[in-house]
Structure formats: C-alpha cells, structure tokens
Design a protein around this motif. Structure first.
Motif, PDB file in Angstrom:
ATOM      1  N   HIS A 111      32.167  34.650  43.661  1.00  0.00           N
ATOM      2  CA  HIS A 111      33.100  34.698  42.538  1.00  0.00           C
ATOM      3  C   HIS A 111      34.482  34.846  43.154  1.00  0.00           C
ATOM      4  O   HIS A 111      34.944  35.947  43.415  1.00  0.00           O
ATOM      5  CB  HIS A 111      32.773  35.886  41.620  1.00  0.00           C
ATOM      6  CG  HIS A 111      33.812  36.113  40.552  1.00  0.00           C
ATOM      7  ND1 HIS A 111      33.873  37.257  39.808  1.00  0.00           N
ATOM      8  CD2 HIS A 111      34.833  35.331  40.115  1.00  0.00           C
ATOM      9  CE1 HIS A 111      34.896  37.173  38.952  1.00  0.00           C
ATOM     10  NE2 HIS A 111      35.490  36.030  39.129  1.00  0.00           N
ATOM     11  N   THR A 155      34.336  38.121  45.407  1.00  0.00           N
ATOM     12  CA  THR A 155      33.116  38.854  45.741  1.00  0.00           C
ATOM     13  C   THR A 155      32.027  37.857  46.124  1.00  0.00           C
ATOM     14  O   THR A 155      31.927  36.779  45.542  1.00  0.00           O
ATOM     15  CB  THR A 155      32.629  39.690  44.540  1.00  0.00           C
ATOM     16  OG1 THR A 155      33.677  40.573  44.157  1.00  0.00           O
ATOM     17  CG2 THR A 155      31.394  40.511  44.896  1.00  0.00           C
ATOM     18  N   SER A 183      36.219  33.278  35.581  1.00  0.00           N
ATOM     19  CA  SER A 183      35.268  34.267  36.081  1.00  0.00           C
ATOM     20  C   SER A 183      33.886  34.041  35.479  1.00  0.00           C
ATOM     21  O   SER A 183      32.871  34.104  36.183  1.00  0.00           O
ATOM     22  CB  SER A 183      35.743  35.677  35.734  1.00  0.00           C
ATOM     23  OG  SER A 183      36.912  35.973  36.450  1.00  0.00           O
ATOM     24  N   GLU A 214      32.727  44.636  39.662  1.00  0.00           N
ATOM     25  CA  GLU A 214      33.828  43.663  39.665  1.00  0.00           C
ATOM     26  C   GLU A 214      35.158  44.379  39.893  1.00  0.00           C
ATOM     27  O   GLU A 214      36.204  43.928  39.440  1.00  0.00           O
ATOM     28  CB  GLU A 214      33.839  42.863  38.360  1.00  0.00           C
ATOM     29  CG  GLU A 214      32.725  41.812  38.271  1.00  0.00           C
ATOM     30  CD  GLU A 214      33.010  40.552  39.118  1.00  0.00           C
ATOM     31  OE1 GLU A 214      34.087  40.455  39.717  1.00  0.00           O
ATOM     32  OE2 GLU A 214      32.121  39.679  39.161  1.00  0.00           O
TER      33      GLU A 214
END
Lengths: 242, 520
Positions: free
Chosen positions: B100, B85, B455, B352
C-alpha cells in the motif's frame, strides 16, 4: 578513466599538450563550472546559472554552453567560436591535486597533476610543457595560473553560495526554448538570482554582500542572461545548416 | 463580551502535546509576553509511551508549518523515509506480500485502473502496474535525491522516526523558537468554574495554572477528558480484535544494513507484527488479540520473528514491553473547554499508522478554527466532534478491510474476522458495491477523507479482490481501455527511470547527515 600523475620534469619532459578545441578532446560539454572571479569574462559570452551537484545537492555556478547533454554550441569545425574560453575548459589535461605536507596549512599543499590518458597529451604536437633543460615553459606557467584561479575560485564558490542562500537570493528557473523549426527544448534543474529579492535587500544586507566582494558577481550573473539569446541564435543556425 | 481564548494549556509532553503546541504556536505567533500564550505542562515522572513511529506524508506539511528544517529533523530524530506499508502473509499466510504505497495510482484523477489491471494480474501486481513505489521499495530505495529540495518528493513519502527523540526535538523548537512556555510539574487538581468548565490546574508545587482552553495529551491516562469529565470510551473491539501489543527495539546487526522503504506488517496467527526501520535500529512489535492467543504464545511468536531479522542471542534475551489498549475512541473528543488529542482521544492498532496523523489533523483543525471566545467554542466543539468521530469510524472500517479480504483460515482469529457479525455494516455495503465498481471519489462521502479511494484500491486489489468489468458494452469503459494501457506503459517507463536514478535510503540518509537538503 583519467590517469593522473604528479607533473614533473623527469617523467614528463617530452610531454606536449594539444590546445585545439574539438569534441574528440572532450570539449563537447553543455555546461562548465565557473567562479565569481571569472564571471566578468564569462558573462560577455555565456549565460551564468546555478545547478546542484548531483552528489551533494550543493549549488555551484556554471556557464551554459548548450541545451542538452554533449551539445556545445560554441564548438565548431574551426575550434572554439567565442572570445573567451572558460577556465574549466582551458585547464585540461591538468588538475590541481593535493600532496601531504605537514608544514602546509591543513597539512596538504596543492600540486599540478596531469591526466596521461587525456587525448590532449602527445609527444609530437602541441605546446611544450618543459623546456629542454627542465625549466617551465610559458605555456605551463599560464596553465598554473589557470589552475590557481580555479583552486581559489572553488573555495570562493562555497562562500558565495552560502551568502546567496542566507539572503534567499537563489530561485529555480524552468525554461522552454522554442526553436525556429517549431521544436522545443526544456531546461530543467537550473537556478538563477531572484531579482525581486535582490531589489528588496536593505542597506545592511547589500553592505554585507559588497564587503564580501559578492555584489559585483551577483550583477554579473544578471548581466550574463543577455547571452542566452546567443545560445538560441546559435542553435537556430545549426538548424539551417542541417 | 464573552471571555476570549488567549491561553491554551496543553497537558502532556509526548508527541501529541508538542505537535499540538507547535502547530498552535506557529499559527498564533505565541510569545510568553504576548496576549496569546501556549503553555505545556508535563509530568517529570511520566515518560512518553514512545510508540507511534510511522507517519503519513502529511507530516511533511506539519513540520514545514511548525518551521523546522527537514535536515535537522532527519538528523536529530533518527528518521528515515516511509513510502507506505508492505503487507506480508495477509492473503494466504505464506510468503506472499503486497504494497500500500503513498503515491496514488497513475491517472488517479482521470480514471480507476482496477478493472483494466485485472486481466494482467498473473503477470503484475496492482501496485506495480500503477505506481513505481513498490519496485523502489523492493530495492530499499529512497523517495528522492539529495538535489531534491527539503520536504519535496519524487515519490510521495512520510517518515519513520524515534518517537522519544521526536518529542525532544519538537520541545526544543517550540520553546526556543515559538515561544511556548514549558512547565515540568505534576497536575494534582483540576478546578472547575461554576458552569463546569475547567478553570485552572493546581500543580504539585502549588502553582495555579489558569487557561481558556485545555488540551488533554495525557495519553491513556486521559486525565482531563476521562478522569475529570468522565466522557465514556466507545470500544470497537467487536470489529477490531487486537487489544495488546508487545514492542521491542532491535539494534542493527550491521551499521550499513539496508533501511526498508516501507513499514513491514507481517500477519501472524492472532494479529500482525510491525517492523519499522530507522537508520540506527528497528522498532518491532506484535499487535494481537488477547481472546485469540495468550501473552506467552504472543511473546514466543515475536521471538520467532526476531530470530529471522536479528542475532539469535538478542531474539532470545530481549525484554519486550507490553502495552494493553482498548481499540476505540471517546464519544466526545471536545467537551466544554477541553479537547482530547492523541491516545486520550482514542487508539486502535497501528496497522495504517493512524495515531500520528490523527494528532496532526486534530491540532491542525484546532489551529485553524480556534474559537475566538467561549461563546462560540461550543459550535467549534460540535463540528470538531462530528468530524473526528467520522474519521475514527472510517479508520475502524478501513483497518477491518485488511482482515475481511484475507483468505487465511489457519486460526480462529482469521476465520472470526470474516464472520459477518464482526464486519461494520457500512463496510459490508461498500464491499458489495465494489464487486461491480471500483472505489473512487463518489463513494467516499466527505471531501477530506482520511483514506482516499487510492488507499482502498491498493488494499482491495493487493488482496486480489475482483471488481468485475461491466457485462454490457459501456462506451466510456471501452474508450478508456487505450488510456489505461497508456498509463500502464507510462508507469513502466517511469519505474525503470526511477530505479536507475534513486539512491538507497541508507545512501541518502548518509548524505543528509553529511551535507543536508537545500531549502529550494
């Protein structure tokens, strides 16, 4: 960039083709495409593997001539050091092109083209292409046969690969070659016949391969692997010279 | 002998229903005439909600397990590759962004690079220092080449897909190849056994559908877990404010427009806008908080965004679809002989892309641990509930992390998001600790955490969070400095190589449509 022209006895009546084998003619390649009909001749000199076409991801068979880009271990100062020169090397500077022809199957027919920018093309030395009165030289007749075999071979490769994939007969190999000086060469992106799967094929599957004419080529590939040793030996010889 | 679990009835035919059916049927070799059956009943009147168009890399494993080819999947589901993302305007609210990515940092299993990267932060972002994926995504490059076998990767990836086409694709495979029985009918009554389990469903056409285990994939309607069993819903709105979304499909203005490598998430005054690039269209939507903006303003903000990526006429005239939701999840996800998978179990904003991965994980655990009979079902149910409540808890925490690190104070929404009252206690505790030590394996208690330490690192350091280097001389920290520098150099070299070797998404997807991937 190649500059292909449709071969004819008017524009190309004085053209000669140099058939010496040397790096300056572009023979310094580490692999060439080969075809099931050629495997028998190839396997006596070179190991056969599969590789994926970088553009389409499709498999095709190749004869391995060296371990890295530009390294042809069969190319020496005195020319090509093996009994047999692969079709895809022999063909230069010719190529099969296609011309539109509404009467031909699929609306096109194969024609012989020549790369006029190839270093093999000359007017002073080499093999005569056309005879003084415009007839075809023996050399050109032989080259046309080479091109025809390549053209048929191309189509056969697609069917051959399709059959191998259907029976899961292709597997990837990664090889690390240790040379006499302690250095190592890694061969990546090569595939071979999965012998274990081949052994497990039932009669029906084998019969199908046989009928398609692909059983012999499969065994030719397996037999070709003994030529791998030749490659390593040749590479080690070069170490000693250097 | 207790009653064996032989018939699993799945209610609902969206992505949740068909993924569950596929994973179960693939594991248990279901056939209509065998002892073990998977039956999926779907209402002919209710369409799928059609959101949930971003996956995690886990989807590659799920598809492989179900037994579909990646080539067919990409061709039929209008799918493209997702490599992570890109978070835009989350730090300051201007044109800054960070990635990310799905590929973990270089040397992730050896050491954490955050503290070594910090002194270089003015020259290079954390993601670019430790992974090639951000740079590749800047150029809309694909995560692999046409010669890479199907489901294999050069850079880690999941997918962007058309959810409607995806359920249809799975449905065809499940019914044609995996022996799943498909019934198109409405459920009109739920019949109980004496003990209170679900015995059967009565359908509109008068059929009775018996089953040993019932899977509720009915979306927000939650027919079984909610309406029938009345399992309470636990709202998490005190932490995650967003409770509405406006979604729209945007046609491509040029057929060969670049396809983005990541989901774009652009922060707004009262939420954020997702932008998911498929080969033939983009899926765009604004997830916002109804306490911090009103529907008209949200729609106006969405149109402003659209006017930047599509033609003005479309931005003005399109009709976004509104979705209302309560962020949170069921207190119990598996109750008696009923398990909720998908929206019926819970939903939070898709920041997410947690929706599809939670479906996959639920279906995977169901397939792996399907109770042999009713007697042991409660044991599996209890474990399932523990695990998935934990996953939900961690999702809420991880999403909240994105908000608390923002320095935006242009709206009440952003200021309130940093109010300690709105921050989960566990998260605050971790944040205090991360000032001095980088998130790594040790501070994530479970071995199968949904969000790995990678993450956390990407979001923390992407948002300019500082983990301080030790004040005292620490032997391992000093010794690893050289290792870290090597990893940075390695990453630079690999990035340069990949940028030359990888095709664009558009090129690769074109080739997948033309020739397809090889299986090996």
């Amino acid at each position: 960039m190649p500059n292909y022209e449709l071969l004819n006895n008017v524009d190309h009546k004085n053209v000669k083709v140099i058939t010496d084998r040397a790096a300056r003619y572009g023979d310094n390649v580490h692999c060439v495409m080969t075809f099931p009909t050629e495997f028998r001749r190839i396997q006596s000199c070179y190991p056969i593997f599969f590789q994926k076409d970088a553009n389409t991801g499709k498999f095709f068979p190749l004869a391995l001539l060296g371990f890295e880009e530009g390294e042809n271990l069969f190319l020496t100062e005195n020319g090509w050091d093996a009994n047999y020169v692969p079709l895809m090397i022999q063909r230069h500077p010719f190529l099969i092109g296609y011309q539109e022809d509404s009467e031909a199957p699929e609306g096109k027919r194969p024609v012989v083209s020549i790369d006029m920018d190839s270093p093999r093309v000359s007017e002073s030395e080499g093999e005569t292409v056309f005879l003084p009165h415009g007839g075809t030289s023996e050399f050109l007749t032989a080259m046309t046969e080479v091109l025809e075999e390549i053209q048929v071979g191309h189509q056969m490769n697609d069917a051959f690969i399709e059959a191998l994939l259907e029976f899961d007969l292709i597997e990837s190999v990664s090889m690390e070659i240790g040379l006499n000086d302690g250095s190592k060469r890694q061969l990546l992106g090569l595939y071979t016949i999965n012998e274990e799967r081949l052994d497990q094929l039932d009669g029906e599957a084998l019969g199908k391969l046989q009928k398609l004419g692909f059983l012999l080529p499969v065994y030719m590939i397996l037999a070709s692997l003994s030529s791998f040793r030749t490659l390593i030996d040749k590479r080690n010889e070069r170490l000693e010279v250097a | 002998m207790s009653k064996p679990v032989n018939t699993v009835v799945i209610v609902g035919g969206g992505t949740a229903g068909w993924l569950t059916a596929g994973l179960l049927a693939a594991e248990y070799c279901a056939r209509p005439d065998s002892a073990f059956r998977v039956v999926l009943i779907e209402s002919p009147d209710v369409g799928p909600i059609g959101v949930g168009e971003g996956t995690w890399p886990t989807m590659r494993l799920s598809l492989e397990k179900i037994g579909v080819s990646e080539t067919d999947f990409i061709r039929e589901c209008d799918a493209s590759f997702k490599q992570g993302t890109r978070f835009c305007a989350w730090q300051e609210g201007h044109d800054e962004y960070y990635y990310h990515p799905f590929t973990p940092p270089q040397g992730f299993n050896e050491l954490t690079l955050g503290q070594y990267w910090w002194p270089h932060r003015k020259q290079v972002s954390f993601a670019d220092a430790v992974s090639p994926q951000g740079k590749a995504s800047d150029l809309a490059l694909a995560p692999k080449q046409i010669v890479t076998p199907e489901f294999a990767s050069v850079l880690n990836y999941g997918y962007h897909l058309d959810a409607g086409k995806f359920s249809g694709f799975l449905a065809a495979h499940c019914t044609e190849k995996l022996g799943v029985t498909h019934i198109l009918d409405n459920v009109v009554a739920i019949n109980s056994t004496e003990s209170g389990d679900i015995q059967s469903l009565t359908t509109q056409s008068g059929e009775t559908l018996e089953g040993d285990l019932f899977v509720d994939c009915t979306g927000f309607a939650a027919l079984l877990i909610g309406k029938h069993f009345e399992i309470p819903y636990q709202s998490r709105r005190e932490f995650l404010f967003n409770d509405r979304a406006l979604a729209v499909q945007v046609p491509r203005s040029e057929p060969d427009e670049p396809i983005a490598s990541t989901t774009l998430s652009t922060a707004q005054g009262a939420g954020w806008i997702w932008d998911i690039g498929l080969p033939s269209r983009r899926g765009v939507g604004y997830a916002y908080s109804s306490d911090h903006t009103d529907d008209e303003q949200a729609e106006a903000d969405l149109r402003t965004y659209l006017s930047g990526i599509s033609d003005a006429a479309f931005a003005e005239s399109c009709t976004p679809r509104q979705i209302k939701f309560s962020p949170g999840y069921r207190k119990e996800l598996w109750h008696r002989n009923c398990v909720a998978i998908g929206l019926s179990g819970g939903f939070v904003e898709p920041l997410e892309a947690s929706a599809l991965v939670m479906i996959e994980l639920s279906a995977k655990m169901l397939a792996e641990q399907l109770p042999a009979n009713r007697a042991v079902m409660d044991i599996v149910a209890r474990r399932f509930n523990e695990k998935f409540r934990y996953h939900w808890h961690r999702i809420v925490e991880f999403l909240k992390l994105h908000y608390v690190l923002s320095r935006r104070s242009d709206t009440e929404y952003w200021r309130e998001n940093r109010d300690p009252k709105t921050i989960p206690a566990d998260l605050q505790e971790s944040l205090d600790l991360w000032r001095y030590q980088s998130p790594w394996r040790d501070d994530l208690p479970q071995f199968d955490e949904l969000f790995s330490a990678a993450s956390y690192q990407y979001v923390l350091y992407g948002m300019d969070f500082e983990t301080r280097a030790p004040d005292v001389d620490r032997r391992s920290f000093t010794a690893n400095r050289a290792v870290a520098e090597d990893l940075f150099t390695d990453n630079n070299r690999r990035t340069a190589q990949l940028l030359k070797a990888l095709p664009t998404n558009r090129e690769l997807i074109g080739k997948v449509h033309e020739v397809g991937f090889q299986k090996i």
